[in-house]
Design a protein around this motif. Structure first.
Motif, PDB file in Angstrom:
ATOM      1  N   PRO A  98      65.205  28.337  40.514  1.00 49.02           N
ATOM      2  CA  PRO A  98      64.506  27.194  41.364  1.00 49.02           C
ATOM      3  C   PRO A  98      64.733  27.971  42.644  1.00 49.02           C
ATOM      4  N   ILE A  99      65.462  29.054  42.846  1.00 53.53           N
ATOM      5  CA  ILE A  99      65.609  29.676  43.819  1.00 53.53           C
ATOM      6  C   ILE A  99      64.784  30.564  44.401  1.00 53.53           C
ATOM      7  N   SER A 100      65.185  31.706  42.823  1.00 54.17           N
ATOM      8  CA  SER A 100      64.642  32.923  43.057  1.00 54.17           C
ATOM      9  C   SER A 100      63.491  33.221  41.780  1.00 54.17           C
TER      10      SER A 100
ATOM     11  N   THR B  67      70.462  22.479  38.192  1.00 58.30           N
ATOM     12  CA  THR B  67      70.600  23.953  37.116  1.00 58.30           C
ATOM     13  C   THR B  67      69.960  24.829  38.126  1.00 58.30           C
ATOM     14  N   TYR B  68      70.963  25.964  38.731  1.00 54.57           N
ATOM     15  CA  TYR B  68      70.836  27.142  38.888  1.00 54.57           C
ATOM     16  C   TYR B  68      71.414  27.905  38.461  1.00 54.57           C
TER      17      TYR B  68
ATOM     18  N   GLU C 223      75.351  30.882  44.179  1.00 53.04           N
ATOM     19  CA  GLU C 223      76.078  31.640  45.261  1.00 53.04           C
ATOM     20  C   GLU C 223      76.062  32.167  46.367  1.00 53.04           C
ATOM     21  N   LYS C 224      74.792  32.976  45.753  1.00 50.44           N
ATOM     22  CA  LYS C 224      74.802  33.524  47.646  1.00 50.44           C
ATOM     23  C   LYS C 224      73.677  32.622  48.752  1.00 50.44           C
ATOM     24  N   TRP C 225      72.962  30.702  48.125  1.00 51.54           N
ATOM     25  CA  TRP C 225      72.593  30.552  48.815  1.00 51.54           C
ATOM     26  C   TRP C 225      73.798  29.928  49.790  1.00 51.54           C
TER      27      TRP C 225
ATOM     28  N   GLY D 150      75.961  29.904  54.122  1.00 50.07           N
ATOM     29  CA  GLY D 150      76.452  28.711  55.350  1.00 50.07           C
ATOM     30  C   GLY D 150      75.502  27.459  54.807  1.00 50.07           C
ATOM     31  N   ASN D 151      74.341  27.204  53.704  1.00 47.68           N
ATOM     32  CA  ASN D 151      73.700  26.546  53.696  1.00 47.68           C
ATOM     33  C   ASN D 151      74.597  25.479  53.313  1.00 47.68           C
ATOM     34  N   LEU D 152      74.787  24.532  53.329  1.00 47.25           N
ATOM     35  CA  LEU D 152      76.080  23.108  52.373  1.00 47.25           C
ATOM     36  C   LEU D 152      74.649  22.093  51.657  1.00 47.25           C
ATOM     37  N   THR D 153      73.715  22.011  51.207  1.00 42.95           N
ATOM     38  CA  THR D 153      72.763  21.318  50.687  1.00 42.95           C
ATOM     39  C   THR D 153      72.406  22.117  49.203  1.00 42.95           C
ATOM     40  N   CYS D 154      71.741  21.163  48.486  1.00 46.08           N
ATOM     41  CA  CYS D 154      71.005  21.585  47.247  1.00 46.08           C
ATOM     42  C   CYS D 154      69.605  22.099  47.791  1.00 46.08           C
ATOM     43  N   PRO D 155      69.188  23.100  47.599  1.00 55.98           N
ATOM     44  CA  PRO D 155      67.620  23.462  48.195  1.00 55.98           C
ATOM     45  C   PRO D 155      67.014  22.839  47.372  1.00 55.98           C
TER      46      PRO D 155
END
Length: 438
Positions: free
Chosen positions: A36-38, A53-54, A60-62, A66-71
């Motif tokens: 979902p990210i890349s 699932t990612y 890991e980069k997310w 410093g992000n603390l949430t599920c994208p």
């Protein structure tokens, strides 16, 4: 967004007679196989506490950013644990195999990344084995750390962050006098990619460690020599106070110059040049060094590699010459070399801004200290003969740093005086046909 694969084959017979797969046909990646990210096909799918699932690298980069949430769900993560999703990974691999005729490559089964706990425990065991003098046990553990680093950049980062550099440096120092080539060689192969840190550099900067490094530099196999010069370069980059002990060790000058004369690879050549650069810097200057390097023919060797060297090698080589020519003995060797002026002029405006500034600095030192500016010859006349006046004038017009600009003005004055006196050029000539060399 759904990415697609294009067939790499011009045509291929299908299961149905007479049907062909054209090279322009495309196959779409299933949406649930994409991160979902890349939005790329997942290579190492992992599931978070939110159930989404990612791809491991992306999530890991997310989190590292410093992000603390599920994208996807935007829920605050109760845990940062990443559970490998073997089911999805196996489905992706099966899909890749089924569509290999379209040029889809099978995603390899990822190795489970090393954890901070595993690294810390292994480092503790290395430390204990070192204290007990168990060389065989240390070698096994060092190889384990080395293999972790080979697997992925993530593993390397984990190894670095959990104190391996300090532990391995202490191990190297402890066994340096024993001359266990296998163990010490393995440690060096790991230390080339691990930052040493303050405690680590103090261990490697000890007299026994430096003696061992120089031994590998001069007597080891090609791989060991390369690793030794890389570690030595990193050590001197951190603190040049180690130069004092290093210059007292027999063979260090010959070992460094040999890596330039008989290159193993560009990486080793650059590391050797940087080590010499640090050793000859004004802050760590030792009167023994320049004469020793001159005995090895360093100036001639550097001028030779400058002729066809790439940008990085040229910059480092010019930096070394700039330091060496602070010394009278170094400049005397330059005056004896017929190529030096022509090579320096050639590098101006052709390599980089740094190379141009270093070349000007070197020429300035040679001109300023030359006692032969007569009509019979000398570096000033040599420079005029290879077009230095025009080249330096263009550099002045293009622009450079204030320090370089002042040196340029002095050089142009000297060249102009000599040019008029010797009538080397028509004084009425203009430069409308002068081409910039870059």
């Amino acid at each position: 967004m759904i990415l697609s694969w294009r067939s790499r084959r011009k045509s291929k017979k299908s299961k149905n007679p007479g049907q062909e797969i054209n090279s322009d046909m495309e196959i779409l990646n299933p949406r649930h196989f994409c991160c979902p990210i890349s939005l790329d096909l997942m290579k190492d799918p992992v599931t978070l506490s939110t159930g989404i699932t990612y791809d491991r690298e992306s999530i890991e980069k997310w989190i590292e950013d410093g992000n603390l949430t599920c994208p996807v769900t935007n829920q605050v993560l109760a845990s940062y644990d990443q559970i490998p999703n073997h089911s999805i990974r196996k489905m992706i691999q099966d899909w890749c195999v089924e569509n290999r005729s379209f040029g889809v490559e099978r995603i390899p089964t990822p190795r489970v990344p090393v954890t901070p706990y595993e690294v810390s425990e292994t480092c503790k065991r290395v430390n204990d084995a070192t204290k007990r003098g168990e060389q065989k046990k240390c070698r096994e553990l060092v190889r384990k750390i080395k293999n972790w680093g080979k697997e992925s950049e993530r593993n390397k980062k984990c190894v670095v962050e959990n104190g391996a550099g300090c532990v391995l440096s202490a191990c190297f120092e402890s066994f340096a006098s024993v001359s266990n080539e296998d163990l010490l060689g393995e440690i060096l192969s790991v230390l080339v990619w691990i930052p040493l840190g303050e405690e680590g550099q103090s261990k490697l900067g000890s007299v026994q460690s430096l003696n061992c490094l120089v031994w590998f530099l001069t007597s080891g196999d090609l791989s060991a020599r390369q690793n030794a010069v890389l570690v030595l370069k990193n050590l001197l980059a951190l603190d040049q106070k180690h130069v004092k002990n290093l210059v007292e060790i027999e063979g260090v000058f010959a070992g460094l110059v040999k890596l330039i004369k008989e290159p193993i690879c560009p990486t080793a050549t650059k590391a050797s040049l940087m080590a010499i650069f640090y050793m000859t810097s004004p802050s760590s200057f030792n009167e023994k060094m320049v004469p020793m390097f001159e005995e090895m023919g360093l100036v001639s060797v550097i001028i030779e590699i400058l002729v066809d060297g790439d940008k990085s090698i040229c910059e480092k080589a010019l930096g070394v010459l700039d330091h060496i020519f602070d010394c009278k003995e170094g400049r005397e060797k330059a005056y004896e070399n017929a190529l030096i002026v022509a090579v320096l002029i050639k590098k101006i405006l052709r390599v980089s801004d740094l190379a141009s500034e270093l070349s000007v600095s070197i020429l300035w030192k040679l001109f300023k200290n030359s006692q032969d500016r007569s009509e019979d010859g000398g570096v000033v006349v040599e420079a005029l003969q290879v077009g230095a006046f025009q080249k330096l004038l263009v550099l002045l017009q293009v622009g450079c740093g204030e320090s370089t600009k002042e040196k340029l003005k002095e050089l142009l004055k000297l060249l102009n005086l000599c040019r008029v006196r010797l009538d080397c050029f028509d004084s009425t000539a203009d430069f409308k046909y002068l081409k910039r060399s870059h």
